[in-house]
Design a protein around this motif. Structure first.
Motif, PDB file in Angstrom:
ATOM      1  N   ALA A 153      67.012  34.924  41.591  1.00  0.00           N
ATOM      2  CA  ALA A 153      65.803  35.650  41.962  1.00  0.00           C
ATOM      3  C   ALA A 153      65.530  35.638  43.457  1.00  0.00           C
ATOM      4  O   ALA A 153      64.680  36.394  43.920  1.00  0.00           O
ATOM      5  N   ASN A 154      66.202  34.806  44.198  1.00  0.00           N
ATOM      6  CA  ASN A 154      65.891  34.668  45.611  1.00  0.00           C
ATOM      7  C   ASN A 154      66.163  35.967  46.364  1.00  0.00           C
ATOM      8  O   ASN A 154      67.310  36.426  46.401  1.00  0.00           O
ATOM      9  N   HIS A 202      71.288  30.756  51.717  1.00  0.00           N
ATOM     10  CA  HIS A 202      69.970  31.376  51.738  1.00  0.00           C
ATOM     11  C   HIS A 202      69.124  31.025  50.523  1.00  0.00           C
ATOM     12  O   HIS A 202      68.052  31.581  50.337  1.00  0.00           O
ATOM     13  N   THR A 203      69.624  30.167  49.685  1.00  0.00           N
ATOM     14  CA  THR A 203      68.869  29.795  48.490  1.00  0.00           C
ATOM     15  C   THR A 203      68.158  28.459  48.715  1.00  0.00           C
ATOM     16  O   THR A 203      68.507  27.720  49.623  1.00  0.00           O
ATOM     17  N   SER A 236      64.606  33.269  55.487  1.00  0.00           N
ATOM     18  CA  SER A 236      63.840  33.213  54.241  1.00  0.00           C
ATOM     19  C   SER A 236      62.551  33.998  54.431  1.00  0.00           C
ATOM     20  O   SER A 236      61.980  34.007  55.518  1.00  0.00           O
ATOM     21  N   THR A 237      62.084  34.639  53.375  1.00  0.00           N
ATOM     22  CA  THR A 237      60.833  35.390  53.473  1.00  0.00           C
ATOM     23  C   THR A 237      59.628  34.530  53.107  1.00  0.00           C
ATOM     24  O   THR A 237      58.499  35.017  53.135  1.00  0.00           O
ATOM     25  N   LEU A 238      59.863  33.275  52.743  1.00  0.00           N
ATOM     26  CA  LEU A 238      58.748  32.393  52.357  1.00  0.00           C
ATOM     27  C   LEU A 238      57.851  33.057  51.318  1.00  0.00           C
ATOM     28  O   LEU A 238      56.642  32.860  51.314  1.00  0.00           O
ATOM     29  N   ASP A 239      58.457  33.832  50.447  1.00  0.00           N
ATOM     30  CA  ASP A 239      57.647  34.621  49.515  1.00  0.00           C
ATOM     31  C   ASP A 239      57.199  33.836  48.290  1.00  0.00           C
ATOM     32  O   ASP A 239      56.374  34.312  47.529  1.00  0.00           O
ATOM     33  N   GLY A 240      57.788  32.652  48.059  1.00  0.00           N
ATOM     34  CA  GLY A 240      57.324  31.813  46.964  1.00  0.00           C
ATOM     35  C   GLY A 240      57.837  32.193  45.595  1.00  0.00           C
ATOM     36  O   GLY A 240      57.414  31.610  44.584  1.00  0.00           O
ATOM     37  N   LEU A 241      58.763  33.150  45.518  1.00  0.00           N
ATOM     38  CA  LEU A 241      59.222  33.592  44.203  1.00  0.00           C
ATOM     39  C   LEU A 241      59.995  32.492  43.492  1.00  0.00           C
ATOM     40  O   LEU A 241      59.847  32.287  42.286  1.00  0.00           O
ATOM     41  N   CYS A 242      60.822  31.768  44.228  1.00  0.00           N
ATOM     42  CA  CYS A 242      61.600  30.699  43.600  1.00  0.00           C
ATOM     43  C   CYS A 242      60.686  29.619  43.027  1.00  0.00           C
ATOM     44  O   CYS A 242      60.928  29.117  41.923  1.00  0.00           O
ATOM     45  N   GLU A 282      60.593  26.000  36.663  1.00  0.00           N
ATOM     46  CA  GLU A 282      59.854  25.429  35.532  1.00  0.00           C
ATOM     47  C   GLU A 282      58.919  24.310  35.980  1.00  0.00           C
ATOM     48  O   GLU A 282      57.924  24.024  35.310  1.00  0.00           O
ATOM     49  N   PHE A 283      59.251  23.669  37.069  1.00  0.00           N
ATOM     50  CA  PHE A 283      58.434  22.545  37.524  1.00  0.00           C
ATOM     51  C   PHE A 283      57.808  22.806  38.880  1.00  0.00           C
ATOM     52  O   PHE A 283      57.354  21.885  39.549  1.00  0.00           O
ATOM     53  N   ASP A 284      57.778  24.095  39.278  1.00  0.00           N
ATOM     54  CA  ASP A 284      57.011  24.521  40.451  1.00  0.00           C
ATOM     55  C   ASP A 284      57.379  23.799  41.730  1.00  0.00           C
ATOM     56  O   ASP A 284      56.514  23.561  42.576  1.00  0.00           O
TER      57      ASP A 284
END
Lengths: 494, 370
Positions: free
Chosen positions: B23-24, B35-36, B65-71, B76-78
């Protein structure tokens, strides 16, 4: 030449060695094929590509780091680019290391002798979906998650849903003949492949016949399924797909003991009920499930079975299976855990539940055996680990999760939390436990591995699994296709 | 390198885990494991353990990195891998290893707070600028002034249409979030404090913004708690949704509209429904959704100031997002001037027939406002 021990990966590497360098003329030739951004020598990328899920690579990377590195990672986008890279390297006798997700647990894409990695992840296009014959033609570098999402949007699925769906590529699954959670009904990856296209070690292109059931000579596509890139690089795959199921059901039972659970599963499979999911847990795993999911204490072994497909067929199959579990003294626990498991089935692969975040020594030693042998295989493996390494506190737990109409696979994990501080001692202990567990499987009719592949981790035992005389056939094929031994050298014991 | 305990813990969790790689958004374009989150965690753990040194390569990758928070969203554990990257950037700045474009981006903001090295003219009537005591302060966001001035024109038209007593700042600065994302943490706090003082001087009763970055800064007090003391801030979509009537005439039968969730607005702040409701109200139908939408929407490359730090990579990510559009969509709406600029440029680059527009512009067009 094959490595004799998994950790003797590079005799010449020393801790802190600089990356092997790519000479400028070779860089120029590679860039002419894949473009400048298709040739990567950044240390960050090479480091990330060097560490897979295998405990040894993780241990070494954070320890003395004698891990070998490639000179470069290339990212081709087409079969023609793959061919050109392979020809270039082959002419120079340079090792070629195919890489998909690089998330295997056996060092399969480790550049044992340096060379050039051919990373297929930029070859990730879906080329065609055939909704008449229900097949999909796809490039090998697609992550399985993306393939399934694209298929699902069209009402289809390949039904290859392993835990590594997020992490690994279709080409990697083909190369290791992987299994997913629905393998009991839909088979291993190899069963799903109808046609393969492969770039051979000399750069020639091989394309198998357009169907996988025929009487037109030997099915040469099977040579490359499970070959882990040692005989060529997969560049295109035609796979079977299915409509999304109309109905899915789960049933859960507590079986009195391992034997009756195996018998229940055997009956379900040999009588052709075609369950999609079959998961049977040993006592140790069952204790955990019973406590966590049902707040129960008790003896026994937990069995989860699932059916999917046309609603009327699923209902009939479920009813027949229920009778079989009842006849083998299974206690009906309902379907709640089944749905919980299905909806959260990837959760245990994230840290902190996944052991990858711990320094603990661990390995999955999956194997498969016919029904008449499987219980003995389990018992022997468990004893080999727990009794053989009791002084190390070695733990063993297992479930049976890929069932066939002739046998079943065990998915055992061994764990040692107290890892010796000395590197040589730690690696020797790992090798000893691995040999003991796999030796117990082989001695009792089990296979060397069921679905993860063997790479470096178990490749050196393949000759033992076949016997020297039979193993010679693989060596002969390898020499014929790859006389210079450039294609993923050192894997499968070759 | 002295990492905070929670950052080191996250690194130890992420450095061998591949589970979010699929998803990254940066990885999806480059296919580089570096980049992951795993790649970032591996690299930083080696440096933190004293087994490797900072290099230009490590620093450059951190800023891609876009620091978008998608990962983190999908984990599962945020595990907050975005905070690992941000901490890495702080360290890169401290070590003097930040790449030149990052340094230039920071220096512009440090000098006068604006993103641009050349002044931009504000497309607003002079009498509306710097009005003390106006009820509503419209914060445009630096990206709107620089790259999407049409959203400013559209927003002010909407504010006028709904009778709002509004004003704008003549000079708008980074509320600190840009500097924070660039790794200039201490300077970010000072910038935030200065921003707060400048806003307070106008004494607005409320704030409206179309910028998802500004909204996140103010709603989450990022990077300084003083931001939380400012008046209540609404995103433009929230302002509109309570004031718009349902459209009488719908035009969407043959012109389906899709909506791109800005990462800061949707995933970070949780404004997911208001833009969709605005689209429904003005077009007569809810938007067509991307396969990955709402909290798991993919970044268009606007995040992490990537258009300034690595414009080529940012452009590739925008093109990738356009390629994910469902079939048949003719109009792509977003609710952030930065995303609007990114996606609009991508559409031009690939000569797409897709019309890219902001929620403000869509509303103005459908309401028939000038």
């Amino acid at each position: 030449m094959r490595p004799t021990l998994p950790w003797e990966l590079s005799q010449d590497a020393r801790p802190g060695d600089a990356l092997p360098s790519l000479d400028e003329s070779l860089r120029g030739l590679l860039e002419a094929i894949v473009g400048p951004d298709g040739v990567v020598t950044d240390a960050t990328e090479i480091d990330a590509a060097t560490v897979d899920v295998w405990w040894v690579t993780r241990y070494e990377f954070h320890g003395e780091d004698r891990l070998p590195r490639p000179a470069a990672i290339t990212f081709p986008r087409s079969r023609e680019e793959v061919q050109a890279i392979v020809r270039l390297c082959s002419e120079r006798g340079l090792p070629i290391v195919p890489r998909g997700g690089g998330a295997g647990d056996s060092g399969g894409s480790l550049a044992l002798r340096g060379g050039i990695v051919v990373d297929t992840k930029r070859m990730d296009r879906i080329l065609a979906i055939n909704d008449r014959s229900l097949t999909v033609r796809v490039q090998p570098g697609i992550l399985q998650r993306h393939l399934e999402e694209a298929l699902e949007a069209r009402g289809f699925t390949m039904n290859h849903l392993p835990a590594s769906i997020n992490t690994s590529t279709l080409g990697g699954f083909v190369s290791t003949n992987g299994s997913g959670i629905l393998s009991s009904k839909y088979g291993k990856t190899g069963d799903m492949v109808h046609q393969l296209e492969v770039v051979l070690p000399n750069g020639d292109l091989f394309r198998s016949l357009p169907v996988n059931r025929h009487s037109s000579g030997p099915d040469l596509s099977r040579l490359f399924i499970g070959a882990e890139g040692t005989l060529g690089i997969v560049t295109e795959v035609l796979c079977k797909i299915h409509p999304l199921p109309e109905k899915r059901t789960f049933m859960c039972y507590l079986m009195p003991d391992l034997a009756q659970g195996i018998e229940a599963g055997r009956r379900v499979m040999v009588e052709g009920l075609q369950p999609a999911v079959m998961r049977f847990y040993d006592q140790k795993d069952t204790e955990h499930i019973l406590r966590k999911q049902y707040d129960l204490e008790g003896e026994g072994c937990f069995f989860l079975v699932g059916f999917e497909g046309r609603a009327r067929i699923v209902d009939a199959q479920s009813e027949c299976a229920h009778d079989m579990f009842r006849e083998t003294n299974g206690r009906d626990l309902g379907d709640a855990y089944g749905w919980n498991w299905w909806n959260d089935r990837l959760r245990s692969y994230y840290p902190p539940l996944d052991y990858v975040c711990e320094p603990w020594m661990t390995a999955v030693t999956d194997t498969v055996a016919p029904y008449e042998d499987i219980e003995m295989v389990y018992t022997a493996m468990k004893s080999a680990v727990e009794d053989g390494f009791r002084d190390r506190g070695a733990l063993f737990h297992a479930h049976f999760s890929h069932w066939y109409d002739w046998g079943t696979a065990i998915y055992p994990t061994f764990l040692v939390k107290d890892v010796p501080g000395d590197r040589a001692e730690a690696l020797a202990l790992y090798d000893a436990i691995l040999r003991a567990a796999t030796g117990a499987a082989l001695a009792n009719g089990g296979a060397l591995n069921e679905h993860h592949g063997i790479g470096v981790r178990l490749g050196h035992l393949l000759s033992e699994a076949y016997g020297e005389e039979s193993y010679r056939l693989l060596q002969t094929i390898k020499r014929a296709l790859d006389p210079k031994d450039v294609m993923n050298p050192g894997k499968l014991g070759l | 390198m002295a990492l905070r305990t929670e950052i080191r813990q996250t690194i130890d969790m992420c450095r061998h885990c591949f589970m979010c790689r699929h998803a990254n958004p940066t990885f999806l374009v480059t296919k580089l494991d570096a980049h992951t989150p795993r790649g970032y965690a591996l690299a930083l753990s080696r440096i933190d353990d004293g087994r490797a040194r900072w290099t230009e390569d490590v620093a450059r990758k951190l800023y891609q990195s876009t620091l978008d928070g998608l990962c983190s969203e999908l984990c599962e554990f945020d595990w907050r891998e975005d905070l690992v990257v941000q901490a890495g950037r702080e360290e890169a700045v401290r070590m003097g290893m930040a790449p030149p474009p990052v340094v230039r981006a920071a220096e512009r903001r440090l000098a006068d707070g604006s993103a641009s090295s050349t002044p931009t003219s504000l497309p607003v009537a002079p009498e509306r600028i710097d009005r003390e005591g106006a009820e509503t302060l419209f914060i445009t966001g630096l990206e709107a002034r620089e790259r999407a001035p049409g959203t400013i024109v559209a927003t002010t038209a909407l504010l006028d249409h709904f009778g709002s007593d509004w004003t704008v700042l003549s000079t708008e600065r980074d509320p600190g979030i840009d500097l924070w994302e660039l790794g200039y943490t201490e300077a970010a706090v000072i910038a935030a404090q200065r921003f707060v003082e400048e806003v307070k001087q106008l004494r607005p009763a409320r704030i409206v913004t179309g910028s998802s970055r500004v909204l996140r800064a103010l709603r989450q007090s990022l990077p300084a708690p003083e931001l939380g003391a400012l008046p209540e801030t609404e995103h433009l979509s929230e302002f509109l949704v309570s004031r718009l009537d349902d459209a009488r005439d719908t035009e969407t039968g043959e012109r389906p509209v899709a909506y791109h969730d800005p990462c800061a607005l949707g995933r970070r702040v949780g404004v997911l429904d208001a833009p969709r409701e605005v689209i429904r109200k003005v077009t007569g139908a809810p938007p067509v959704e991307f396969l990955h939408a709402r909290a798991i929407a993919e970044c268009c490359g606007e995040g992490g100031l990537l258009p300034e730090v690595d414009p080529d990579l940012a452009a590739r990510m925008a093109v990738a997002q356009l390629e994910r559009l469902p079939d048949g969509v003719t109009t792509l709406v977003t609710a952030c001037p930065g995303c609007r600029s990114q996606l609009g440029a991508a559409a031009q680059q690939v000569r797409s027939s897709i019309e890219v527009t902001d929620i403000s512009e869509l509303a103005v067009a459908r309401l028939g406002l000038r």
